[in-house]
Design a protein around this motif. Structure first.
Motif, PDB file in Angstrom:
ATOM      1  N   TYR A 407      53.278  17.317   6.590  1.00 40.89           N
ATOM      2  CA  TYR A 407      54.358  16.376   6.912  1.00 40.89           C
ATOM      3  C   TYR A 407      55.717  16.986   6.575  1.00 40.89           C
ATOM      4  CZ  TYR A 407      56.831  11.820   6.805  1.00 40.89           C
ATOM      5  OH  TYR A 407      57.686  10.769   7.026  1.00 40.89           O
ATOM      6  N   LYS A 408      55.773  17.668   5.451  1.00 41.69           N
ATOM      7  CA  LYS A 408      57.041  18.241   4.992  1.00 41.69           C
ATOM      8  C   LYS A 408      57.358  19.575   5.648  1.00 41.69           C
ATOM      9  CE  LYS A 408      60.632  18.232   2.207  1.00 41.69           C
ATOM     10  NZ  LYS A 408      61.702  17.195   2.344  1.00 41.69           N
ATOM     11  N   ASN A 409      56.346  20.414   5.842  1.00 39.33           N
ATOM     12  CA  ASN A 409      56.578  21.797   6.269  1.00 39.33           C
ATOM     13  C   ASN A 409      56.241  22.068   7.732  1.00 39.33           C
ATOM     14  OD1 ASN A 409      57.340  22.429   3.613  1.00 39.33           O
ATOM     15  ND2 ASN A 409      55.202  22.805   3.031  1.00 39.33           N
ATOM     16  N   GLY A 410      55.500  21.153   8.365  1.00 40.31           N
ATOM     17  CA  GLY A 410      55.144  21.344   9.768  1.00 40.31           C
ATOM     18  C   GLY A 410      53.977  22.296   9.948  1.00 40.31           C
ATOM     19  N   ILE A 411      53.507  22.383  11.183  1.00 38.50           N
ATOM     20  CA  ILE A 411      52.453  23.319  11.567  1.00 38.50           C
ATOM     21  C   ILE A 411      52.801  23.861  12.942  1.00 38.50           C
ATOM     22  CG2 ILE A 411      50.597  22.253  10.224  1.00 38.50           C
ATOM     23  CD1 ILE A 411      49.684  20.881  12.827  1.00 38.50           C
ATOM     24  N   PRO A 412      52.260  25.028  13.309  1.00 41.01           N
ATOM     25  CA  PRO A 412      52.432  25.499  14.693  1.00 41.01           C
ATOM     26  C   PRO A 412      51.744  24.532  15.658  1.00 41.01           C
ATOM     27  CG  PRO A 412      51.629  27.252  13.253  1.00 41.01           C
ATOM     28  CD  PRO A 412      51.507  25.983  12.484  1.00 41.01           C
ATOM     29  N   ILE A 413      52.177  24.542  16.898  1.00 40.34           N
ATOM     30  CA  ILE A 413      51.534  23.693  17.893  1.00 40.34           C
ATOM     31  C   ILE A 413      50.055  24.077  17.977  1.00 40.34           C
ATOM     32  CG2 ILE A 413      51.445  23.066  20.329  1.00 40.34           C
ATOM     33  CD1 ILE A 413      54.424  23.552  20.501  1.00 40.34           C
ATOM     34  N   PRO A 414      49.152  23.128  17.767  1.00 34.14           N
ATOM     35  CA  PRO A 414      47.719  23.457  17.697  1.00 34.14           C
ATOM     36  C   PRO A 414      47.159  23.954  19.023  1.00 34.14           C
ATOM     37  CG  PRO A 414      48.179  21.307  16.698  1.00 34.14           C
ATOM     38  CD  PRO A 414      49.420  21.714  17.432  1.00 34.14           C
ATOM     39  N   ARG A 415      45.974  24.547  18.931  1.00 34.09           N
ATOM     40  CA  ARG A 415      45.291  25.091  20.101  1.00 34.09           C
ATOM     41  C   ARG A 415      44.597  23.973  20.879  1.00 34.09           C
ATOM     42  NH1 ARG A 415      43.258  27.789  15.911  1.00 34.09           N
ATOM     43  NH2 ARG A 415      41.182  26.922  16.387  1.00 34.09           N
ATOM     44  N   THR A 416      44.179  24.319  22.080  1.00 31.97           N
ATOM     45  CA  THR A 416      43.529  23.354  22.965  1.00 31.97           C
ATOM     46  C   THR A 416      42.238  22.820  22.374  1.00 31.97           C
ATOM     47  OG1 THR A 416      44.479  24.439  24.903  1.00 31.97           O
ATOM     48  CG2 THR A 416      42.598  23.004  25.277  1.00 31.97           C
ATOM     49  N   ASP A 417      41.473  23.663  21.667  1.00 30.32           N
ATOM     50  CA  ASP A 417      40.203  23.183  21.127  1.00 30.32           C
ATOM     51  C   ASP A 417      40.410  22.072  20.108  1.00 30.32           C
ATOM     52  OD1 ASP A 417      41.367  24.870  19.306  1.00 30.32           O
ATOM     53  OD2 ASP A 417      39.522  25.895  18.736  1.00 30.32           O
ATOM     54  N   LEU A 418      41.518  22.109  19.379  1.00 34.19           N
ATOM     55  CA  LEU A 418      41.805  21.032  18.439  1.00 34.19           C
ATOM     56  C   LEU A 418      42.183  19.752  19.182  1.00 34.19           C
ATOM     57  CD1 LEU A 418      41.902  20.324  15.472  1.00 34.19           C
ATOM     58  CD2 LEU A 418      44.305  21.010  15.421  1.00 34.19           C
ATOM     59  N   PHE A 419      42.837  19.896  20.329  1.00 38.43           N
ATOM     60  CA  PHE A 419      43.138  18.728  21.160  1.00 38.43           C
ATOM     61  C   PHE A 419      41.842  18.054  21.588  1.00 38.43           C
ATOM     62  CE2 PHE A 419      43.873  16.676  25.265  1.00 38.43           C
ATOM     63  CZ  PHE A 419      45.020  15.926  25.014  1.00 38.43           C
ATOM     64  N   ASN A 420      40.852  18.849  21.978  1.00 37.78           N
ATOM     65  CA  ASN A 420      39.569  18.290  22.385  1.00 37.78           C
ATOM     66  C   ASN A 420      38.870  17.611  21.209  1.00 37.78           C
ATOM     67  OD1 ASN A 420      39.998  19.311  24.979  1.00 37.78           O
ATOM     68  ND2 ASN A 420      38.944  21.234  24.528  1.00 37.78           N
ATOM     69  N   ASP A 421      38.951  18.218  20.029  1.00 37.83           N
ATOM     70  CA  ASP A 421      38.350  17.618  18.836  1.00 37.83           C
ATOM     71  C   ASP A 421      39.018  16.277  18.516  1.00 37.83           C
ATOM     72  OD1 ASP A 421      36.712  19.803  18.621  1.00 37.83           O
ATOM     73  OD2 ASP A 421      37.862  20.762  17.017  1.00 37.83           O
ATOM     74  N   TRP A 422      40.327  16.246  18.638  1.00 41.83           N
ATOM     75  CA  TRP A 422      41.087  15.014  18.365  1.00 41.83           C
ATOM     76  C   TRP A 422      40.656  13.896  19.319  1.00 41.83           C
ATOM     77  CZ3 TRP A 422      46.377  14.034  20.858  1.00 41.83           C
ATOM     78  CH2 TRP A 422      46.967  12.871  20.369  1.00 41.83           C
ATOM     79  N   ASN A 423      40.570  14.200  20.598  1.00 45.97           N
ATOM     80  CA  ASN A 423      40.130  13.204  21.571  1.00 45.97           C
ATOM     81  C   ASN A 423      38.724  12.704  21.260  1.00 45.97           C
ATOM     82  OD1 ASN A 423      41.717  12.742  24.477  1.00 45.97           O
ATOM     83  ND2 ASN A 423      42.456  14.498  23.312  1.00 45.97           N
ATOM     84  N   ALA A 424      37.827  13.621  20.920  1.00 46.46           N
ATOM     85  CA  ALA A 424      36.452  13.223  20.604  1.00 46.46           C
ATOM     86  C   ALA A 424      36.421  12.352  19.350  1.00 46.46           C
ATOM     87  CB  ALA A 424      35.591  14.475  20.420  1.00 46.46           C
ATOM     88  N   TRP A 425      37.234  12.695  18.367  1.00 45.61           N
ATOM     89  CA  TRP A 425      37.292  11.913  17.114  1.00 45.61           C
ATOM     90  C   TRP A 425      37.762  10.491  17.396  1.00 45.61           C
ATOM     91  CZ3 TRP A 425      41.273   9.547  14.392  1.00 45.61           C
ATOM     92  CH2 TRP A 425      41.011   9.196  13.062  1.00 45.61           C
ATOM     93  N   ILE A 426      38.749  10.346  18.274  1.00 46.15           N
ATOM     94  CA  ILE A 426      39.255   9.016  18.635  1.00 46.15           C
ATOM     95  C   ILE A 426      38.153   8.189  19.285  1.00 46.15           C
ATOM     96  CG2 ILE A 426      40.796   7.799  20.224  1.00 46.15           C
ATOM     97  CD1 ILE A 426      42.856  10.057  19.677  1.00 46.15           C
ATOM     98  N   LYS A 427      37.449   8.779  20.227  1.00 42.65           N
ATOM     99  CA  LYS A 427      36.392   8.037  20.940  1.00 42.65           C
ATOM    100  C   LYS A 427      35.249   7.638  20.001  1.00 42.65           C
ATOM    101  CE  LYS A 427      37.388  10.417  25.295  1.00 42.65           C
ATOM    102  NZ  LYS A 427      36.889  11.401  26.292  1.00 42.65           N
ATOM    103  N   GLN A 428      35.047   8.434  18.967  1.00 40.03           N
ATOM    104  CA  GLN A 428      33.967   8.152  18.028  1.00 40.03           C
ATOM    105  C   GLN A 428      34.370   7.124  16.974  1.00 40.03           C
ATOM    106  OE1 GLN A 428      32.403  11.656  16.138  1.00 40.03           O
ATOM    107  NE2 GLN A 428      30.974  10.522  14.837  1.00 40.03           N
ATOM    108  N   ASN A 429      35.651   7.115  16.583  1.00 38.70           N
ATOM    109  CA  ASN A 429      36.064   6.318  15.433  1.00 38.70           C
ATOM    110  C   ASN A 429      36.902   5.088  15.758  1.00 38.70           C
ATOM    111  OD1 ASN A 429      35.279   7.933  12.812  1.00 38.70           O
ATOM    112  ND2 ASN A 429      36.034   9.456  14.289  1.00 38.70           N
ATOM    113  N   TYR A 430      37.510   5.050  16.923  1.00 39.16           N
ATOM    114  CA  TYR A 430      38.386   3.926  17.248  1.00 39.16           C
ATOM    115  C   TYR A 430      37.626   2.861  18.035  1.00 39.16           C
ATOM    116  CZ  TYR A 430      42.691   6.294  15.730  1.00 39.16           C
ATOM    117  OH  TYR A 430      43.679   6.885  14.991  1.00 39.16           O
TER     118      TYR A 430
END
Length: 760
Positions: A407-430
């Motif tokens: 939150y304080k220091n930031g991160i580089p723009i993540p890779r596409t595979d992390l985008f896919n993981d994020w989408n899958a996590w949403i569908k599983q948990n939301y």
């Protein structure tokens, strides 16, 4: 002889070199000689350049103005160049040639004397006066627009005056963050401020130059009521509702929860300003958003009424997060983190809204999500929810300690595979949204299109005038309303991103919602019908591309834009949604892309769907009507080719048009909505119903005859289930094309339509 020589030399030098050996005498001395204000507005758009002229005392102020204004020379606005000058160096020849904005705390004496001829303004060395309002305090500022220029009275002059240069410089900086348009084309004829707060704003009468009482707004600086609690200091303006005990309790609980999350021992009470409507908030703050922060991030501004619950977006928690955690590396992390203390939005868990977006494949890419400007411009609603979901994901998968470092220091723009993981996590948990299926209307919709005219906060979709217009529509039998927010593409052959309007006086989301919710409160059916305005004299039917990659880019941009409005329509319960308008090449060449888009939209929006096809080839050859609930036709088929057509001719022509549309309906096995149909009150509107007024004369009877012929031909056609005539202004005072516009309001065609609607 020597004096004559010197005089001639000065004159010639001034004329040919343009330097200021002398200033012109004022060209107007009496009110009767001032030009009409609309003439000055037209001159502004016909000029190739504007001068931005500042008057500074001393090197410090000169340097400050140069830093703010000089970069304007590198920019243009709709082909208009900007030229920046110190007043002492601007050539007279340019002052006589171009419109200008004059900036400074000390006006040239000759300009002050000239402007003092106006009835509503007065300038002295130590103060300015607007009507009865005296501006003599250190933080006072006055902005005037479209005044007749002192140097050439047929050209416009804008003016920014303040008691102190620092006040002007702050004002300029804030305006320029909103773009050049905000600086040069202010929505007001006059605006007076004190300490950054608007005191008065409005317009001068176009011909008399007095303050127009019909378009004059005053804003007391002191709140009408206020409340102090442990967690917040709240102020109510313009008769805003008092906060409920339940919401005040929610604020107290959130304050405690945020202290526990961040580990701080105390948090300052929030400063919250409450407004009764999006219109009053926009008039005061130049933002129609139902929830936002002041420019310094310290004051939360909310609209809370029966239509809007600004507090449900969590904006009020951001000042606490900034106080406890400092500035986030990415500002949207702060926005997303605030949702940790939000439960529902529009009656559903915010996480369920995100789940719908993920199921539709509509979450923004990381490139867009991590670009603050692009996200706010291109995906303002989806971007807020995505920010909340990304922060939630990082908190749950990385842990709080690691997240707070990120939150304080930031991160580089993540890779596409992390985008896919994020989408899958949403569908599983939301959770999935609990949806009550909607049914399509089975009765004919007697409707009209409400147009956002005339383009200002006080008379567009978000205004009390729009509600008044809707009320009149209801009284004459209009039971359905199409609401049309426009976006813009500069080039029909370049696949640029498609923005969502954010301008306070434009078709922004809150303005669109106010019109929709006002219509629904009157019992009217609402169709959300976003459209694209093309530059360069083009129309949506010109949009096409030679390269496949350009088509794919276009549908990426268009799909994101369309899903923004699908989500808005679902959140706020629009009855129907139109997925596009008159994009003939895109629909006929790329039907598979539209089917994919419709599938995605149906995962978000549960109401009726249509597409507004252009009359002729597009509506007759379109192949994906089966994927929609209603065929939408923008029906501008000619009724007769002769300007002297009789009523019988028009009736036969209308019957031919209706028969053509019935064939389309039967072939596709879908009912038809006329998503647009209209005739101007101009000579022979039946020949080319879509054409501009041009030099045609006003002809109210011709419009009424066209209405009568078309309505008679439609009688008893069960497959024709709706009209959305084009068009009815949000401001009943708006005069389109000098009386030759499409609206039937106050014309014989209104009686024709009203009789038909009230008897059907």
């Amino acid at each position: 002889m020597f004096r004559l020589f010197i005089g001639l030399f000065a004159l010639i030098t001034s004329l040919f070199l343009g330097q200021q050996f002398f200033r012109a005498e004022k060209s107007i001395s009496t009110l009767d000689q001032f030009p009409h204000r609309q003439q000055l507005q037209r001159a502004a758009w016909n000029s190739g350049a504007w001068l931005v002229v500042y008057q500074a005392e001393g090197q410090k102020e000169h340097a400050a103005y140069e830093k703010i204004l000089r970069p304007l020379e590198e920019k243009t606005f709709r082909g208009i160049e900007l030229k920046v000058f110190d007043y002492e160096k601007v050539p007279d020849s340019l002052l006589r040639k171009y419109p200008l904005m004059l900036i400074g705390k000390h006006l040239p004496s000759e300009v002050s004397t000239y402007l003092n001829n106006l009835p509503a303004v007065h300038f002295e060395d130590t103060y300015a006066q607007l009507g009865a309002l005296k501006l003599d305090q250190e933080q006072d500022l006055l902005q005037l627009t479209y005044l007749p220029s002192y140097w050439q009275d047929t050209l416009p002059m804008h003016l920014i005056w303040a008691k102190e240069d620092a006040v002007i410089q702050t004002h300029l900086t804030e305006r320029l963050t909103q773009g050049i348009r905000s600086l040069l084309w202010s929505g007001w004829g006059y605006e007076a401020q004190r300490s950054g707060n608007v005191l008065q704003q409005g317009y001068f009468n176009d011909s008399t130059w007095v303050m127009d009482k019909q378009i004059h707004f005053e804003f007391p600086l002191t709140p009408e009521d206020s409340w102090q609690t442990q967690s917040a200091h709240l102020q109510a303006f313009d008769a805003a509702n008092a906060p409920t005990a339940a919401w005040l309790s929610t604020l107290d609980k959130a304050q405690l929860a945020i202290k526990n999350f961040t580990g701080v021992s105390s948090l300052s009470p929030l400063n919250i300003k409450l407004y009764p409507s999006v219109e009053r908030k926009a008039l005061r703050t130049k933002s129609m958003k139902q929830a936002d922060l002041s420019d310094d991030g310290k004051v939360c501004r909310l609209v809370i009424n029966r239509n809007f619950q600004g507090e449900e977006w969590g904006v009020q928690y951001q000042p606490w997060l900034r106080e406890a955690l400092g500035q986030a590396y990415y500002p949207w992390y702060e926005q997303g983190l605030a949702f940790q203390w939000v439960d529902t939005i529009r009656g559903s868990s915010w996480r369920s809204w995100v789940r719908s977006l993920a199921e539709a494949g509509a979450l923004p890419s990381f490139e867009l999500l991590f670009s603050d400007n692009d996200r706010q411009e291109l995906a303002p609603l989806i971007g807020q929810l995505a920010a909340a979901a990304w922060v939630d994901y990082r908190l749950q998968t990385q842990g709080k300690e690691a997240f707070l470092v990120e939150y304080k220091n930031g991160i580089p723009i993540p890779r596409t595979d992390l985008f896919n993981d994020w989408n899958a996590w949403i569908k599983q948990n939301y959770p999935q949204r609990q949806i009550t299926p909607k049914t399509n209307p089975v009765h004919r919709l007697n409707g009209f299109t409400l147009a956002h005219e005339g383009y200002r906060i006080y008379n567009g979709y978000g205004s009390a005038r729009a509600r008044q217009s809707l009320t009149i529509m209801k009284q004459i039998g209009i039971e359905a309303v199409a609401i049309v927010p426009y976006s813009f593409m500069a080039d029909a052959h370049r696949p640029d991103p498609i923005p969502v309007s954010q301008n306070a006086g434009g078709e922004n989301d809150e303005a669109v919602l106010f019109a929709h919710l006002s219509a629904q409160s009157l019992g009217q059916f609402t169709l959300l019908k976003p459209q694209i305005w093309l530059g360069g004299g083009s129309w949506p039917g010109d949009v096409t591309f030679e390269k496949e990659k350009d088509w794919q880019t276009f549908f990426t941009h268009y799909g994101r834009w369309a899903i923004h409005y699908a989500l808005l329509a679902e959140m706020y319960d629009f009855d129907a949604y139109c997925i596009g308008t008159e994009l003939r090449y895109a629909t006929l060449k790329k039907p598979a892309e539209w089917r994919k888009l419709i599938q995605a939209i149906r995962k978000i929006y549960t109401g009726s769907l249509t597409y507004a096809a252009n009359w002729g080839e597009e509506c007759e050859a379109l192949t994906f009507w089966d994927a929609l609930d209603f065929i939408g036709i923008n029906c501008y088929y000619p009724l007769d080719k002769n300007e002297t057509a009789t009523d019988a001719d028009l009736e036969k022509g209308a019957e031919r048009v209706v028969a053509k549309m019935e064939t389309i309906s039967q072939r596709a096995d879908r009912p038809v909505w006329l998503t647009e149909i209209g005739y101007r009150s101009a000579t022979a509107p039946w020949v080319q119903p879509h054409a501009e007024a041009g030099d045609r004369a006003i002809d109210h009877q011709a419009q009424a005859r066209s209405y009568a012929a078309m309505l008679a031909a439609c009688e008893g056609k069960d497959w024709l289930q709706g009209f959305f005539w084009w068009k009815w202004s949000s401001d009943l005072d708006h005069d389109e094309s000098r009386g030759r516009g499409y609206t039937p309001f106050g014309k014989p065609a209104e009686d024709v339509l009203s009789r038909y609607y009230q008897n059907s």
